[in-house]
Design an enzyme around this catalytic site. Structure first.
Site, mmCIF file in Angstrom:
data_model
loop_
_atom_site.group_PDB
_atom_site.id
_atom_site.type_symbol
_atom_site.label_atom_id
_atom_site.label_comp_id
_atom_site.label_asym_id
_atom_site.label_seq_id
_atom_site.Cartn_x
_atom_site.Cartn_y
_atom_site.Cartn_z
ATOM 1 N N SER A 45 0.857 -1.188 0.000
ATOM 2 C CA SER A 45 0.000 0.000 0.000
ATOM 3 C C SER A 45 0.889 1.232 0.000
ATOM 4 O O SER A 45 2.008 1.209 0.537
ATOM 5 C CB SER A 45 -0.894 0.022 1.238
ATOM 6 N N TYR A 57 -1.355 0.000 10.487
ATOM 7 C CA TYR A 57 -1.568 -0.542 9.141
ATOM 8 C C TYR A 57 -0.422 -0.139 8.215
ATOM 9 O O TYR A 57 0.126 -0.978 7.487
ATOM 10 C CB TYR A 57 -2.901 -0.024 8.584
#
Length: 254
Positions: free
Chosen positions: A150, A163
């Site tokens: 990501s 995250y």
């Protein structure tokens, strides 16, 4: 659109019943690849998507399992290899934000140890578990791995700093695993930015998202099919690319 004849090839796609994972499955089967679709056994979409694709004439099976559990992963990979007889491609796509709303970087109470343990186990150790189980089969086939990281792992922000840290780890591990799996197997990653229609559990403020994507050179979020296109290229082509992460951010906001 890139195409390739993948007749006889077999892929294992985690988180394959929705979002980017499902888009990858659809790209692979459209090019005659056989696919083992992994998702949680409790996912209502897993069997539904397998049934839909099977009725459309594609060779797919459900391989349910939780990537946070090594026993689940081992059983799912074993089922895929037993059914298809080989394994050529692994797509480590399964992941979780662990929250329904973004967590500010200074909210340590919400990012407690249980939260850390959950995200690290699924997002960071999960791909390791899958690679560990698949490694001998991938090496035998001379296959390829693509990890879904990501842009959060590159400091773009995201659902939480926890995250982001797990995705940063995947970017690093992609390089490490390219050495571990080479020369037989190539290991690469993509780093998606905003995903349009992903069904992501964490919901960002619509106005803020609109403002953010409006500042991108491409002025829009990426589609699951567009991220899948890059994954497909790294699996079916790219013979001299390994250890790399392709940043897919629409050009980056500033």
């Amino acid at each position: 659109m890139i195409t390739a004849d993948l007749s006889g090839k077999v892929a294992f796609v985690t988180g394959g019943a929705s979002g980017i994972g499902l888009a990858v499955v659809e790209r692979l089967v459209a090019n005659k690849c056989r696919v083992a679709i992994n998702d949680l056994a409790t996912s209502p979409r897993l069997n539904a998507e397998v049934e839909r694709l099977t009725k459309a004439g594609h060779d797919v099976i459900a391989c349910p399992g939780d990537v946070s559990q090594q026993a689940d992963v081992d059983a799912a990979v074993a089922l895929a290899v037993s059914h298809f007889g080989r394994l050529d491609f692994l797509v480590n796509n399964a992941g979780t934000p662990g929250t329904s709303a973004p967590i500010p970087v200074d909210d340590f109470a919400r990012m407690d140890e249980a939260f850390w343990q959950k995200l690290v186990s699924i997002n960071q150790i999960g791909p390791y578990r899958c690679l560990k189980a698949a490694a001998p089969h991938l090496k035998k086939a001379g296959g390829a791995v693509v990890n879904v990281a990501s842009t959060a792992g590159l400091g773009y922000g995201g659902s939480s700093s926890v995250y982001a840290s797990t995705k940063a780890a995947i970017i690093l591990l992609t390089t490490e695993w390219s050495y571990a799996m080479g020369p037989e197997v190539r290991v690469n990653a993509i780093a998606p930015n905003v995903v349009d229609g992903s069904g992501w559990d964490c919901k960002f403020d619509p106005a803020q998202l609109k403002d953010y994507v409006g500042k991108l050179p491409l002025r829009r979020a990426g589609k699951p099919s567009e991220y899948a296109e890059a994954i497909f290229y790294l699996l079916a082509g790219a013979p001299y690319i390994t250890g790399q992460t392709i940043v897919m951010d629409g050009g980056g906001a500033r």
